[in-house]
Design an enzyme around this catalytic site. Structure first.
Site, mmCIF file in Angstrom:
data_model
loop_
_atom_site.group_PDB
_atom_site.id
_atom_site.type_symbol
_atom_site.label_atom_id
_atom_site.label_comp_id
_atom_site.label_asym_id
_atom_site.label_seq_id
_atom_site.Cartn_x
_atom_site.Cartn_y
_atom_site.Cartn_z
ATOM 1 N N ARG A 1 12.504 -7.680 -8.287
ATOM 2 C CA ARG A 1 13.763 -8.318 -8.685
ATOM 3 C C ARG A 1 14.897 -7.319 -8.518
ATOM 4 O O ARG A 1 14.873 -6.234 -9.084
ATOM 5 C CB ARG A 1 13.679 -8.763 -10.147
ATOM 6 C CG ARG A 1 14.868 -9.625 -10.555
ATOM 7 C CD ARG A 1 14.960 -9.746 -12.048
ATOM 8 N NE ARG A 1 13.877 -10.550 -12.577
ATOM 9 C CZ ARG A 1 14.035 -11.758 -13.106
ATOM 10 N NH1 ARG A 1 15.211 -12.312 -13.158
ATOM 11 N NH2 ARG A 1 13.005 -12.409 -13.596
ATOM 12 N N ASP B 1 -2.063 -5.484 -20.005
ATOM 13 C CA ASP B 1 -1.647 -5.970 -21.323
ATOM 14 C C ASP B 1 -2.796 -5.826 -22.323
ATOM 15 O O ASP B 1 -2.597 -5.425 -23.466
ATOM 16 C CB ASP B 1 -1.200 -7.430 -21.208
ATOM 17 C CG ASP B 1 -0.161 -7.609 -20.113
ATOM 18 O OD1 ASP B 1 0.912 -7.016 -20.242
ATOM 19 O OD2 ASP B 1 -0.450 -8.288 -19.115
ATOM 20 N N GLY C 1 1.090 -8.207 -8.006
ATOM 21 C CA GLY C 1 2.526 -8.381 -7.752
ATOM 22 C C GLY C 1 3.086 -9.561 -8.526
ATOM 23 O O GLY C 1 2.481 -10.630 -8.577
ATOM 24 N N GLN D 1 -0.040 -14.687 2.914
ATOM 25 C CA GLN D 1 -1.272 -13.952 2.613
ATOM 26 C C GLN D 1 -2.430 -14.897 2.307
ATOM 27 O O GLN D 1 -3.569 -14.616 2.651
ATOM 28 C CB GLN D 1 -1.015 -12.952 1.483
ATOM 29 C CG GLN D 1 0.003 -11.907 1.953
ATOM 30 C CD GLN D 1 0.217 -10.769 1.000
ATOM 31 O OE1 GLN D 1 -0.341 -10.741 -0.082
ATOM 32 N NE2 GLN D 1 1.032 -9.819 1.409
ATOM 33 N N GLN E 1 4.106 2.383 -5.478
ATOM 34 C CA GLN E 1 3.714 3.249 -6.603
ATOM 35 C C GLN E 1 2.338 2.914 -7.182
ATOM 36 O O GLN E 1 1.540 3.802 -7.466
ATOM 37 C CB GLN E 1 4.751 3.119 -7.724
ATOM 38 C CG GLN E 1 6.118 3.665 -7.365
ATOM 39 C CD GLN E 1 6.059 5.129 -7.044
ATOM 40 O OE1 GLN E 1 5.467 5.912 -7.777
ATOM 41 N NE2 GLN E 1 6.653 5.506 -5.920
ATOM 42 N N ALA F 1 0.807 -1.227 0.000
ATOM 43 C CA ALA F 1 0.000 0.000 0.000
ATOM 44 C C ALA F 1 0.840 1.276 0.000
ATOM 45 O O ALA F 1 0.334 2.350 -0.306
ATOM 46 C CB ALA F 1 -0.965 -0.009 1.180
ATOM 47 N N ALA F 2 2.126 1.154 0.350
ATOM 48 C CA ALA F 2 2.992 2.337 0.321
ATOM 49 C C ALA F 2 3.691 2.484 -1.028
ATOM 50 O O ALA F 2 4.484 3.404 -1.216
ATOM 51 C CB ALA F 2 4.030 2.250 1.439
ATOM 52 N N HIS G 1 1.417 -13.320 -17.407
ATOM 53 C CA HIS G 1 1.761 -11.902 -17.446
ATOM 54 C C HIS G 1 3.284 -11.803 -17.430
ATOM 55 O O HIS G 1 3.916 -11.552 -16.411
ATOM 56 C CB HIS G 1 1.170 -11.151 -16.248
ATOM 57 C CG HIS G 1 1.710 -9.756 -16.135
ATOM 58 N ND1 HIS G 1 1.374 -8.759 -17.008
ATOM 59 C CD2 HIS G 1 2.611 -9.210 -15.301
ATOM 60 C CE1 HIS G 1 2.037 -7.662 -16.690
ATOM 61 N NE2 HIS G 1 2.800 -7.912 -15.657
HETATM 62 P P1 NDP Z 1 4.902 -1.123 -7.585
HETATM 63 O O1 NDP Z 1 3.743 -0.668 -6.796
HETATM 64 O O2 NDP Z 1 5.355 -0.314 -8.740
HETATM 65 O O3 NDP Z 1 4.690 -2.625 -8.103
HETATM 66 C C1 NDP Z 1 4.172 -3.633 -7.268
HETATM 67 C C2 NDP Z 1 4.151 -4.941 -7.968
HETATM 68 O O4 NDP Z 1 3.279 -4.898 -9.077
HETATM 69 C C3 NDP Z 1 5.496 -5.405 -8.511
HETATM 70 O O5 NDP Z 1 5.630 -6.787 -8.208
HETATM 71 C C4 NDP Z 1 5.341 -5.166 -9.979
HETATM 72 O O6 NDP Z 1 6.106 -6.069 -10.735
HETATM 73 C C5 NDP Z 1 3.908 -5.527 -10.141
HETATM 74 N N1 NDP Z 1 3.286 -5.322 -11.430
HETATM 75 C C6 NDP Z 1 2.422 -6.211 -11.984
HETATM 76 N N2 NDP Z 1 2.032 -5.831 -13.155
HETATM 77 C C7 NDP Z 1 2.645 -4.698 -13.417
HETATM 78 C C8 NDP Z 1 2.652 -3.875 -14.527
HETATM 79 N N3 NDP Z 1 1.953 -4.192 -15.593
HETATM 80 N N4 NDP Z 1 3.383 -2.771 -14.473
HETATM 81 C C9 NDP Z 1 4.101 -2.496 -13.383
HETATM 82 N N5 NDP Z 1 4.148 -3.266 -12.305
HETATM 83 C C10 NDP Z 1 3.436 -4.359 -12.323
HETATM 84 O O7 NDP Z 1 6.146 -1.362 -6.632
HETATM 85 P P2 NDP Z 1 6.722 -0.491 -5.444
HETATM 86 O O8 NDP Z 1 8.098 -1.030 -5.217
HETATM 87 O O9 NDP Z 1 6.476 0.946 -5.613
HETATM 88 O O10 NDP Z 1 5.811 -0.932 -4.223
HETATM 89 C C11 NDP Z 1 5.745 -2.201 -3.736
HETATM 90 C C12 NDP Z 1 5.328 -2.109 -2.297
HETATM 91 O O11 NDP Z 1 5.041 -3.434 -1.865
HETATM 92 C C13 NDP Z 1 6.411 -1.561 -1.357
HETATM 93 O O12 NDP Z 1 5.815 -0.596 -0.543
HETATM 94 C C14 NDP Z 1 6.825 -2.795 -0.561
HETATM 95 O O13 NDP Z 1 7.198 -2.483 0.767
HETATM 96 C C15 NDP Z 1 5.548 -3.564 -0.574
HETATM 97 N N6 NDP Z 1 5.583 -4.971 -0.243
HETATM 98 C C16 NDP Z 1 4.596 -5.393 0.595
HETATM 99 C C17 NDP Z 1 4.513 -6.675 0.986
HETATM 100 C C18 NDP Z 1 3.422 -7.034 1.917
HETATM 101 O O14 NDP Z 1 2.442 -6.312 2.004
HETATM 102 N N7 NDP Z 1 3.549 -8.143 2.633
HETATM 103 C C19 NDP Z 1 5.466 -7.676 0.524
HETATM 104 C C20 NDP Z 1 6.451 -7.158 -0.380
HETATM 105 C C21 NDP Z 1 6.487 -5.843 -0.756
HETATM 106 P P3 NDP Z 1 7.575 -5.701 -11.285
HETATM 107 O O15 NDP Z 1 8.460 -5.626 -10.071
HETATM 108 O O16 NDP Z 1 7.861 -6.879 -12.166
HETATM 109 O O17 NDP Z 1 7.458 -4.397 -12.002
#
Ligand code: NDP
Length: 332
Positions: free
Chosen positions: A92, A159, A130, A112, A15, A12-13, A187
């Protein structure tokens, strides 16, 4: 007046969530009559950032938004939820191998899944964003045996939206004139964006996209690779992955699941395979679906060309490999 529903967003924090939360709170996904209690899950180091997001949600002054709960505890985040947007995943990092990435995510989606099983409503609708989204969704479902498998889906809507926009630009029409383009499979870069069944509405009537474009070379090669590589192209330009368009697509996916598809139209969603089109069962595969009364059905009996069949084989093989790798991790 409708009772509020509880909706969770993980990551939730991040992008994507930043654009998604506004849509949920504004009523563009669950409708303008549906009050929302938001549950915001992220990992402990992000809780400070999450406080800022909560402040902004307050400052939106949107009447549909009732309680907002930021938390790092899955038990609280998933309690009673009717809809779950699983956006958070381990990104990654440089030098990380695919199987390390998979291992990290298997653990997140296991936890989850267990929390959904214990605390969520049994009719909860789960959308995994994710990555690797399809395989994360199957893991999550596996650990939530009391919730029907159909309730776990993965996003390929971005997509689809990209494919629709690309075809509209090629034919020089407004984007809503293009219908029924399909995303098959994972995906990932093996996905197959398929325009064979797509139509375009012209002043002369509704026409098949392939005959209007009349260029198989473009459709089979340039179109397919443009869509497959669009995510990477956005990263190269923006230095960050797509967020606004990913969030909008997540909203489109959930809204259609909630309210149904339009007559004569289908949308693509990653869903647990039932063996349709020869795809092995128990992988989450993107199919065209029609949705009614909050239930989807895979569109059956579309003719599949030999070319399309070869593309479906590639993406389904990748999904079977991902599932096998995930199973290995889980056995350890
Ligand atoms: P984003 O919000 O930009 O992306 C989140 C996920 O969406 C990534 O896995 C990303 O994949 C994926 N994704 C899927 N489809 C798409 C698409 N079409 N275009 C772009 N992204 C896509 O990542 P942030 O790093 O800004 O934020 C992730 C947040 O998740 C962080 O705040 C982190 O702390 C949190 N987090 C929370 C967890 C939890 O709640 N337990 C566990 C792990 C992380 P890709 O990386 O391939 O772009």
């Amino acid at each position: 007046h409708a009772e509020p529903i509880d909706v969770v967003v993980t990551g939730a924090a991040g992008q994507i969530a930043y654009s998604l939360l506004y849509q949920i709170a504004a009523g563009t996904i669950f409708g303008p009559q549906q009050p929302i209690n938001l549950r915001l899950l992220d990992i402990p180091p992000m809780l400070k950032v999450l406080d800022g997001v909560v402040m902004e949600l307050e400052d939106l002054a949107l009447p549909l938004l009732r309680e907002v709960l930021p938390t790092a505890e899955p038990a609280k985040a998933f309690n009673n939820v009717a809809a779950a947007f699983l956006v958070g995943a381990m990104p990654r990092k440089e030098g990380m191998e695919r199987k390390d990435l998979l291992a990290a995510n298997v653990e997140i989606f296991k936890v989850q899944g267990e929390a959904l099983d214990k605390y969520a409503r049994k009719d909860v609708k789960v959308l995994v964003v994710g990555n690797p989204a399809n395989t994360n969704a199957i893991i999550c479902s596996h650990y939530a045996p009391s919730i029907p498998k159909e309730n776990f889906t993965a996003m390929t809507r971005l997509d689809q939206n990209r494919a629709q926009a690309t075809l509209a630009a090629k034919l020089n029409v407004q984007v809503d004139k293009i219908k029924n383009v399909i995303i098959w499979g994972n995906h990932s870069s093996t996905q197959y964006p398929d325009a064979a069944h797509a139509t375009v509405t012209l002043s002369s009537g509704v026409k098949p996209v392939p005959s209007e474009i009349n260029d198989d070379e473009w459709l089979n090669n340039i179109f397919v690779s443009t869509i497959q590589k669009r995510g990477a192209a956005v990263i190269a330009a923006r230095k960050m992955s797509s967020a606004m368009s990913a969030a909008k697509a997540a909203g489109d996916h959930m809204r259609d699941w909630w309210f149904g598809t339009k007559p004569g139209e289908w949308v693509s969603m990653g869903v647990v395979s039932d063996g349709s089109y020869g795809i092995s069962k128990d992988v989450v595969f993107s199919f065209p679906v029609i949705i009614k009364d909050k239930h989807y059905e895979i569109v059956q009996n579309l003719p599949i060309s030999d070319f399309a069949k070869s593309k479906l084989d590639i993406t389904s093989k990748e999904l079977e490999e991902e599932r096998a790798e995930a199973n290995n991790v889980l056995k350890k």
